[in-house]
Design a protein around this motif. Structure first.
Motif, PDB file in Angstrom:
ATOM      1  N   TYR A  15      -3.123  -1.009  -4.413  1.00 52.32           N
ATOM      2  CA  TYR A  15      -4.585  -0.905  -4.382  1.00 52.32           C
ATOM      3  C   TYR A  15      -5.113   0.473  -4.759  1.00 52.32           C
ATOM      4  CZ  TYR A  15      -4.469  -5.596  -2.519  1.00 52.32           C
ATOM      5  OH  TYR A  15      -4.247  -6.946  -2.382  1.00 52.32           O
ATOM      6  N   LEU A  39      -7.043  -0.207  -7.926  1.00 56.47           N
ATOM      7  CA  LEU A  39      -8.364  -0.799  -7.677  1.00 56.47           C
ATOM      8  C   LEU A  39      -9.387   0.294  -7.376  1.00 56.47           C
ATOM      9  CD1 LEU A  39     -10.262  -3.169  -7.168  1.00 56.47           C
ATOM     10  CD2 LEU A  39      -9.397  -3.280  -4.822  1.00 56.47           C
ATOM     11  N   ARG A  40      -9.012   1.241  -6.540  1.00 60.25           N
ATOM     12  CA  ARG A  40      -9.935   2.342  -6.225  1.00 60.25           C
ATOM     13  C   ARG A  40     -10.330   3.099  -7.492  1.00 60.25           C
ATOM     14  NH1 ARG A  40      -6.825   2.092  -1.456  1.00 60.25           N
ATOM     15  NH2 ARG A  40      -8.138   2.116   0.428  1.00 60.25           N
ATOM     16  N   TYR A  94     -10.596  -5.348   0.516  1.00 66.03           N
ATOM     17  CA  TYR A  94     -10.341  -5.386  -0.917  1.00 66.03           C
ATOM     18  C   TYR A  94     -10.938  -6.635  -1.570  1.00 66.03           C
ATOM     19  CZ  TYR A  94      -6.858  -1.810   0.230  1.00 66.03           C
ATOM     20  OH  TYR A  94      -6.223  -0.674   0.677  1.00 66.03           O
ATOM     21  N   GLU A 103      -4.423  -7.774  -6.655  1.00 58.67           N
ATOM     22  CA  GLU A 103      -5.092  -6.560  -7.122  1.00 58.67           C
ATOM     23  C   GLU A 103      -5.496  -6.692  -8.583  1.00 58.67           C
ATOM     24  OE1 GLU A 103      -4.608  -1.683  -7.113  1.00 58.67           O
ATOM     25  OE2 GLU A 103      -2.822  -2.937  -6.831  1.00 58.67           O
ATOM     26  N   LYS A 157      -8.685  -6.036   4.788  1.00 60.67           N
ATOM     27  CA  LYS A 157      -8.712  -4.608   4.464  1.00 60.67           C
ATOM     28  C   LYS A 157      -9.926  -4.212   3.621  1.00 60.67           C
ATOM     29  CE  LYS A 157      -4.966  -2.631   6.222  1.00 60.67           C
ATOM     30  NZ  LYS A 157      -4.056  -1.806   5.433  1.00 60.67           N
ATOM     31  N   ILE A 212     -16.938  -4.604  -2.081  1.00 65.11           N
ATOM     32  CA  ILE A 212     -15.533  -4.166  -2.025  1.00 65.11           C
ATOM     33  C   ILE A 212     -15.445  -2.639  -2.095  1.00 65.11           C
ATOM     34  CG2 ILE A 212     -13.319  -4.221  -3.244  1.00 65.11           C
ATOM     35  CD1 ILE A 212     -14.079  -7.070  -4.147  1.00 65.11           C
ATOM     36  N   LEU A 213     -14.872  -2.043  -1.052  1.00 64.72           N
ATOM     37  CA  LEU A 213     -14.677  -0.590  -0.938  1.00 64.72           C
ATOM     38  C   LEU A 213     -15.973   0.183  -1.187  1.00 64.72           C
ATOM     39  CD1 LEU A 213     -11.201  -0.192  -2.732  1.00 64.72           C
ATOM     40  CD2 LEU A 213     -11.677  -0.417  -0.275  1.00 64.72           C
ATOM     41  N   ALA A 243      -5.845  -8.979   2.107  1.00 71.15           N
ATOM     42  CA  ALA A 243      -6.739  -8.178   1.274  1.00 71.15           C
ATOM     43  C   ALA A 243      -8.176  -8.254   1.781  1.00 71.15           C
ATOM     44  CB  ALA A 243      -6.661  -8.641  -0.178  1.00 71.15           C
ATOM     45  N   GLU A 282       0.819  -1.210   0.000  1.00 63.35           N
ATOM     46  CA  GLU A 282       0.000   0.000   0.000  1.00 63.35           C
ATOM     47  C   GLU A 282       0.857   1.266   0.000  1.00 63.35           C
ATOM     48  OE1 GLU A 282      -4.168  -1.104   2.231  1.00 63.35           O
ATOM     49  OE2 GLU A 282      -2.376  -0.957   3.472  1.00 63.35           O
TER      50      GLU A 282
END
Length: 438
Positions: free
Chosen positions: A37, A40-41, A155, A114, A153, A160-161, A150, A32
């Motif tokens: 990631y 990914l965001r 992910y 990821e 967190k 997811i998020l 992951a 990170e």
């Protein structure tokens, strides 16, 4: 050992390998801190179809050997069909000389994780698998730990998020069969069957895992995805050539000073790679080499300046394959090297189709005769005839790959065969090793 010139050092383009030397590179905290990631965001804010187009625009091609355009493969998945979609990562790296996926999974497993999440989102897959070779215990542990980190967190798993996208990722260890590196045999193995290639069509894009739409990609292919999402397709295309974009991890082994992984823009030459590796070992001169592992036709010292990209290597009469660059010198025997590779293909043949099962079995015995000083001139015709009956007549590429070193070594080094047959070279195998060769 030679020191690489500055202009040769500039050929190095660490992208997938950039975190490998960082302390605890495999842990999520390190990942990170080094842009992990972030892609990914960014990807979860885009439409899945736009991500597929992004990968198409980048020119990313499969890193598993065939070099098929990745975005095109993703685009084959039918949407709105009401079926579950799957992403399967082929991590069954087992060909002699091939060693680029294992260090990637060991040193930087989160880049693969990821990439899996982004690719699954793009093809609308709610379940993904990483199929790793059973002997790769250390890499599998690192991957499973990365998956757990992951999930902790947010992910992986549900929503997811906060995107509404759900994904379950399974790391599956195979039983150690080379044939399971063939994508349809891998799918059969995942389903619990014996790993054997399927007859195609239908293709995995419509009838893959559990007869559902499936994308099968190599480790290096999927691990490249986060970098492309973050950097953009134009940045990716600044490396490599027009038709072979991006960097590639070249696995150098054999008679060089510093074997290892060298990530360079596609189009680098073997001359430059050998220089990066400190030159040939003292007292050794390059004689022959494989550009992409044991399943690719041999090249010689005459091909030192062939650009190592998909098109240029094909034009030179070989295949870029997995960029497993095995380097042999004037102190190595191409006949014996080919024999050892053939022993591998004979041992690893799944036995489903006659040409590969029988052809490799008998070619191994012909080679044993030749190397024991009991070969005949007719044996060379037999080898070429057998290769002709295997090539293009097998269920999968294992049979085709087995013929590559035979036909290419006979093309470039026929005199070496004749020296064994006519008694100028001392036999390398004894009568005891010859048992069963007649």
């Amino acid at each position: 050992m030679t020191t690489p010139r500055p202009e040769t050092l500039a050929k190095l383009t660490p992208v997938l390998t950039k975190r490998w030397l960082s302390p605890d590179a495999w842990r999520i905290g390190t990942y990170e801190r080094l842009d992990g990631y972030a892609a990914l965001r960014k990807a979860l804010k885009a439409h899945p179809d736009d991500l597929i187009q992004l990968i198409k625009d980048s020119g990313l091609r499969g890193r598993g050997g065939a070099g098929f355009p990745t975005g095109l493969k993703w685009g084959f998945i039918p949407q709105g069909d009401g079926k579950p979609h799957y992403l399967v990562v082929n991590a069954d790296e087992g060909e002699p000389g091939t060693c680029k996926d294992l260090p990637l999974m060991t040193h930087d497993p989160h880049s693969l994780v990821e990439g899996v999440i982004i690719a699954s989102y793009a093809i609308r897959a709610a379940r993904a698998y990483i199929y790793i070779r059973g002997e790769a215990v250390h890499a599998a542990r690192r991957l499973r730990n990365a998956v757990q980190e992951a999930q902790a967190k947010g992910y992986l798993g549900r929503n997811i998020l906060g995107s509404g996208f759900d994904l379950e990722l399974v790391v599956h260890s195979g039983a150690g069969a080379y044939i399971c590196g063939e994508e349809t045999a891998l799918l059969d193995s995942l389903e619990g069957f014996r790993g054997q290639p399927r007859l195609r069509p239908p293709f995995p894009a419509t009838h893959g895992l559990y007869a559902s739409p499936t994308v099968v990609n190599n480790v290096g292919t999927i691990a490249s995805v986060p970098y492309i999402v973050l950097g953009g397709p134009e940045w990716w295309k600044t490396m490599g050539t027009e038709k072979s974009a991006g960097p590639m991890i070249y696995s150098l082994s054999g008679r060089i000073a510093n074997p290892g992984q060298y990530e360079c823009s596609m189009g680098v030459t073997l001359r430059e790679l050998v220089e990066l590796a400190g030159g040939m070992q003292p007292g050794h001169n390059l004689r022959f080499w494989t550009p992409g592992g044991s399943s690719t036709p041999l090249l010689t010292a005459e091909h030192l300046d062939v650009p190592l990209d998909f098109e240029s290597v094909a034009a030179a009469g070989s295949i870029l394959g997995t960029t497993a660059t095995q380097i042999f010198s004037d102190q190595d025997c191409p006949v014996y090297a080919t024999y050892r590779w053939l022993e591998f293909y004979h041992h690893e043949s799944c036995g489903k189709c006659t040409p590969c099962r029988e052809g490799n079995y008998w070619m191994v015995r012909v080679y044993r005769r030749i190397l024991a000083g009991q070969g005949t001139h007719e044996d060379l015709d037999t080898l070429l005839d057998t290769c002709d009956n295997i090539l293009g007549r097998s269920f999968c590429g294992l049979g085709d790959g087995a013929t590559s070193s035979v036909t290419s070594s006979l093309k470039y080094f026929k005199q070496d065969y004749l020296d064994y047959i006519e008694g100028r070279t001392a036999p390398k195998l004894s009568d005891k090793q010859l048992v069963g060769a007649h």
